[in-house]
Design a protein around this motif. Structure first.
Motif, PDB file in Angstrom:
ATOM      1  N   UNK A 240      -2.587  12.483   0.057  1.00  0.00           N
ATOM      2  CA  UNK A 240      -1.810  11.746   1.002  1.00  0.00           C
ATOM      3  C   UNK A 240      -0.192  12.337   0.800  1.00  0.00           C
ATOM      4  N   UNK A 241      -0.068  12.463  -0.669  1.00  0.00           N
ATOM      5  CA  UNK A 241       1.469  12.701  -0.683  1.00  0.00           C
ATOM      6  C   UNK A 241       1.898  14.192  -0.373  1.00  0.00           C
ATOM      7  N   UNK A 242       0.860  14.974   0.162  1.00  0.00           N
ATOM      8  CA  UNK A 242       1.182  16.256   0.536  1.00  0.00           C
ATOM      9  C   UNK A 242       1.205  16.474   1.879  1.00  0.00           C
ATOM     10  N   UNK A 243       1.446  15.229   2.657  1.00  0.00           N
ATOM     11  CA  UNK A 243       1.250  15.401   4.188  1.00  0.00           C
ATOM     12  C   UNK A 243       2.244  16.271   4.749  1.00  0.00           C
ATOM     13  N   UNK A 244       3.613  16.377   3.952  1.00  0.00           N
ATOM     14  CA  UNK A 244       4.655  17.287   4.691  1.00  0.00           C
ATOM     15  C   UNK A 244       4.313  18.702   4.306  1.00  0.00           C
TER      16      UNK A 244
ATOM     17  N   UNK B 165       8.015   8.377  24.508  1.00  0.00           N
ATOM     18  CA  UNK B 165       7.164   7.687  23.547  1.00  0.00           C
ATOM     19  C   UNK B 165       8.012   6.810  22.318  1.00  0.00           C
ATOM     20  N   UNK B 166       7.669   5.447  22.323  1.00  0.00           N
ATOM     21  CA  UNK B 166       8.473   4.820  21.509  1.00  0.00           C
ATOM     22  C   UNK B 166       7.529   4.220  20.340  1.00  0.00           C
ATOM     23  N   UNK B 167       7.019   5.116  19.308  1.00  0.00           N
ATOM     24  CA  UNK B 167       6.175   4.681  18.262  1.00  0.00           C
ATOM     25  C   UNK B 167       6.782   3.471  17.503  1.00  0.00           C
ATOM     26  N   UNK B 168       5.980   2.791  17.253  1.00  0.00           N
ATOM     27  CA  UNK B 168       5.968   1.641  16.006  1.00  0.00           C
ATOM     28  C   UNK B 168       6.781   2.339  14.866  1.00  0.00           C
ATOM     29  N   UNK B 169       7.895   1.515  14.526  1.00  0.00           N
ATOM     30  CA  UNK B 169       8.812   2.151  13.517  1.00  0.00           C
ATOM     31  C   UNK B 169       8.892   1.013  12.255  1.00  0.00           C
ATOM     32  N   UNK B 170       8.959   1.524  10.919  1.00  0.00           N
ATOM     33  CA  UNK B 170       8.533   2.964  10.581  1.00  0.00           C
ATOM     34  C   UNK B 170       7.256   3.398  11.109  1.00  0.00           C
ATOM     35  N   UNK B 171       6.966   4.524  11.353  1.00  0.00           N
ATOM     36  CA  UNK B 171       5.871   4.965  12.037  1.00  0.00           C
ATOM     37  C   UNK B 171       4.877   5.601  10.997  1.00  0.00           C
TER      38      UNK B 171
ATOM     39  N   UNK C 278       0.821  -1.219   0.123  1.00  0.00           N
ATOM     40  CA  UNK C 278      -0.207   0.026  -0.097  1.00  0.00           C
ATOM     41  C   UNK C 278       0.781   1.239  -0.106  1.00  0.00           C
ATOM     42  N   UNK C 279       0.255   2.263  -0.355  1.00  0.00           N
ATOM     43  CA  UNK C 279       0.913   3.787  -0.380  1.00  0.00           C
ATOM     44  C   UNK C 279       0.632   4.173   1.064  1.00  0.00           C
ATOM     45  N   UNK C 280       1.764   4.766   1.568  1.00  0.00           N
ATOM     46  CA  UNK C 280       1.559   5.472   2.997  1.00  0.00           C
ATOM     47  C   UNK C 280       2.541   6.527   3.149  1.00  0.00           C
ATOM     48  N   UNK C 281       2.421   7.408   4.187  1.00  0.00           N
ATOM     49  CA  UNK C 281       3.364   8.483   4.590  1.00  0.00           C
ATOM     50  C   UNK C 281       3.802   7.779   5.953  1.00  0.00           C
ATOM     51  N   UNK C 282       5.180   7.713   6.035  1.00  0.00           N
ATOM     52  CA  UNK C 282       5.746   7.141   6.955  1.00  0.00           C
ATOM     53  C   UNK C 282       6.979   7.744   7.516  1.00  0.00           C
ATOM     54  N   UNK C 283       7.537   7.634   8.782  1.00  0.00           N
ATOM     55  CA  UNK C 283       8.716   8.087   8.951  1.00  0.00           C
ATOM     56  C   UNK C 283       9.801   7.267   9.797  1.00  0.00           C
ATOM     57  N   UNK C 284      11.073   7.264   9.629  1.00  0.00           N
ATOM     58  CA  UNK C 284      11.814   6.146  10.256  1.00  0.00           C
ATOM     59  C   UNK C 284      12.733   6.764  11.329  1.00  0.00           C
ATOM     60  N   UNK C 285      12.930   8.092  11.337  1.00  0.00           N
ATOM     61  CA  UNK C 285      13.299   8.819  12.484  1.00  0.00           C
ATOM     62  C   UNK C 285      12.599   9.862  12.810  1.00  0.00           C
ATOM     63  N   UNK C 286      12.696  10.587  14.088  1.00  0.00           N
ATOM     64  CA  UNK C 286      12.002  11.653  14.536  1.00  0.00           C
ATOM     65  C   UNK C 286      12.431  12.956  13.657  1.00  0.00           C
ATOM     66  N   UNK C 287      11.749  13.949  13.387  1.00  0.00           N
ATOM     67  CA  UNK C 287      12.187  15.224  12.954  1.00  0.00           C
ATOM     68  C   UNK C 287      11.113  16.161  12.494  1.00  0.00           C
TER      69      UNK C 287
ATOM     70  N   UNK D  79       9.163  18.308   9.367  1.00  0.00           N
ATOM     71  CA  UNK D  79       8.083  17.778   8.437  1.00  0.00           C
ATOM     72  C   UNK D  79       8.914  17.173   7.032  1.00  0.00           C
ATOM     73  N   UNK D  80      10.098  17.135   6.812  1.00  0.00           N
ATOM     74  CA  UNK D  80      10.877  16.536   5.959  1.00  0.00           C
ATOM     75  C   UNK D  80      11.241  15.270   6.447  1.00  0.00           C
ATOM     76  N   UNK D  81      11.002  14.778   7.648  1.00  0.00           N
ATOM     77  CA  UNK D  81      11.259  13.313   7.964  1.00  0.00           C
ATOM     78  C   UNK D  81      10.213  12.414   7.433  1.00  0.00           C
ATOM     79  N   UNK D  82       8.951  13.129   6.655  1.00  0.00           N
ATOM     80  CA  UNK D  82       8.048  12.289   6.316  1.00  0.00           C
ATOM     81  C   UNK D  82       8.169  11.741   4.810  1.00  0.00           C
ATOM     82  N   UNK D  83       8.044  10.580   4.824  1.00  0.00           N
ATOM     83  CA  UNK D  83       8.440   9.931   3.203  1.00  0.00           C
ATOM     84  C   UNK D  83       7.073   9.222   2.979  1.00  0.00           C
ATOM     85  N   UNK D  84       6.903   9.769   1.498  1.00  0.00           N
ATOM     86  CA  UNK D  84       5.678   9.216   0.923  1.00  0.00           C
ATOM     87  C   UNK D  84       6.113   8.115   0.065  1.00  0.00           C
TER      88      UNK D  84
END
Ligand SMILES: [Zn+2]
Length: 342
Positions: free
Chosen positions: A319-323, A53-59, A1-10, A12-17
């Motif tokens: 969704x792709x414009x979450x950032x 807070x330790x979110x599920x990663x990639x989150x 599926x397509x999703x917006x996620x992040x693998x490290x906190x930071x 808005x540019x941490x968000x990956x589509x």
């Protein structure tokens, strides 16, 4: 599926589509095809990183989900594939004494979908089936996804905590925020006279259109002074606050005798000074409020279904414009909720 996620906190540019594996509905869960997902300020905090807070990663962020059920896991009988649903974002154990008393927001394992476990910035999400509520048929997907978190929070603040009464003066800080735009309507629904703050003429006009009787420009006016002037020097019985810092202090200064200030956030500062002479001398009550009970959401949703409470949608984006959506909230350009559609 397509999703917006992040693998490290930071930022808005941490968000990956990109692509993520499809989630699966486990026992007691439902797999939901997301049609719209609301953005909350909580998402920005989780993305930036919250201490402890330790979110599920990639989150995958996203608390407020409207969509269609694709499949249900073992043991689920009240919903089936094809049903439309609005997902209650709150999670609790269901068996502790707080949960048994209906105070599920005081449950020690209370959480929100998208905070630790993955949420709705995606085409699909697996959620506990008990969270799948009947769909409010009078709303579009985008409108429905603008309801749950801010309305449960604002209802809990005003009705359950501050116990607002008809005829009271209620000061709502930041009518342009999600919680503020809900609070203006909920206070009005309960017969209060609503004084709302916002920044700039355009937002003040929108606050009036939402139901505020009076408005204060918090960018150029002294909130406490104006609130006193608008109430014949009396002050307001209730303040709804979520900004913190100097705004919290202005809220306390705006209270009438026996007034209540209720707060659910501290976006601009979590340390304040408090004059104890005012606290006891004016018989004040300061109330903290964390999210809300399932019953608060149910109560609010009844009035959403009747049309008395309306979600306020700032804008809808793919969704792709979450950032870019996060950047708009950080720049405080919005009025109401931003919503993502996969
Ligand atoms: Zn519990």
């Amino acid at each position: 599926m397509k999703a917006v996620y992040f693998e490290r906190c930071g930022g808005p540019d941490a968000l990956v589509h990109g692509e993520r594996p499809d989630p699966v509905a486990g026992p007691g869960e439902a797999l939901v095809r997301v049609r719209a997902c609301g953005i909350n300020r909580l998402d920005l905090f989780v993305r930036a990183g919250l201490p402890g807070l330790e979110p599920e990663m990639p989150h995958i962020l996203g608390n407020d989900i409207a969509g269609e059920i694709v499949a249900v896991g073992p043991g689920v009988t009240h919903m089936k594939a094809g049903d439309r649903t609005l997902v209650n974002p709150t999670l609790s154990c269901g068996v502790c004494s707080a949960c048994a008393n209906g105070d599920d927001n005081l449950c020690r394992s209370y959480d929100v979908i998208g905070r630790r476990r993955n949420g709705g910035y995606a085409e699909l999400v697996a959620v506990p089936a008990v969270n799948c509520l009947p769909y409010p048929e009078n709303l579009s997907w985008e409108q429905a996804a603008a309801v749950p978190l801010v309305f449960v929070t604002a209802w809990h603040m005003l009705v359950t905590r501050a116990q607002v009464k008809p005829g009271e003066d209620v000061l709502v800080i930041g009518a342009g925020s999600g919680v503020g735009s809900a609070a203006v309507q909920i206070a009005r629904l309960h017969g209060a006279r609503v004084i709302a703050t916002a920044g700039g003429a355009a937002k003040l006009a929108r606050a009036r259109a939402l139901g505020a009787h009076e408005v204060i420009d918090h960018a150029t006016e002294d909130i406490a002074q104006r609130a006193r002037a608008l109430t014949g020097r009396k002050g307001v019985e209730v303040v709804v606050e979520h900004v913190g810092g100097r705004v919290f202090e202005a809220g306390v200064a705006a209270l009438a005798r026996n007034g209540r200030l209720v707060t659910c956030g501290a976006t601009s500062g979590n340390k304040v000074s408090l004059d104890l002479n005012l606290l006891f001398g004016r018989h004040l009550t300061l109330l903290g409020s964390w999210m809300g009970r399932r019953s608060d959401l149910n109560d609010a949703l009844r009035h959403v279904a009747s049309g008395a409470l309306k979600p306020v949608v700032d804008s809808v984006r793919p969704l792709a414009e979450a950032r870019a959506a996060h950047e708009r909230i950080e720049a405080r350009q919005h009025f109401g909720k931003l919503v993502l559609v996969p």
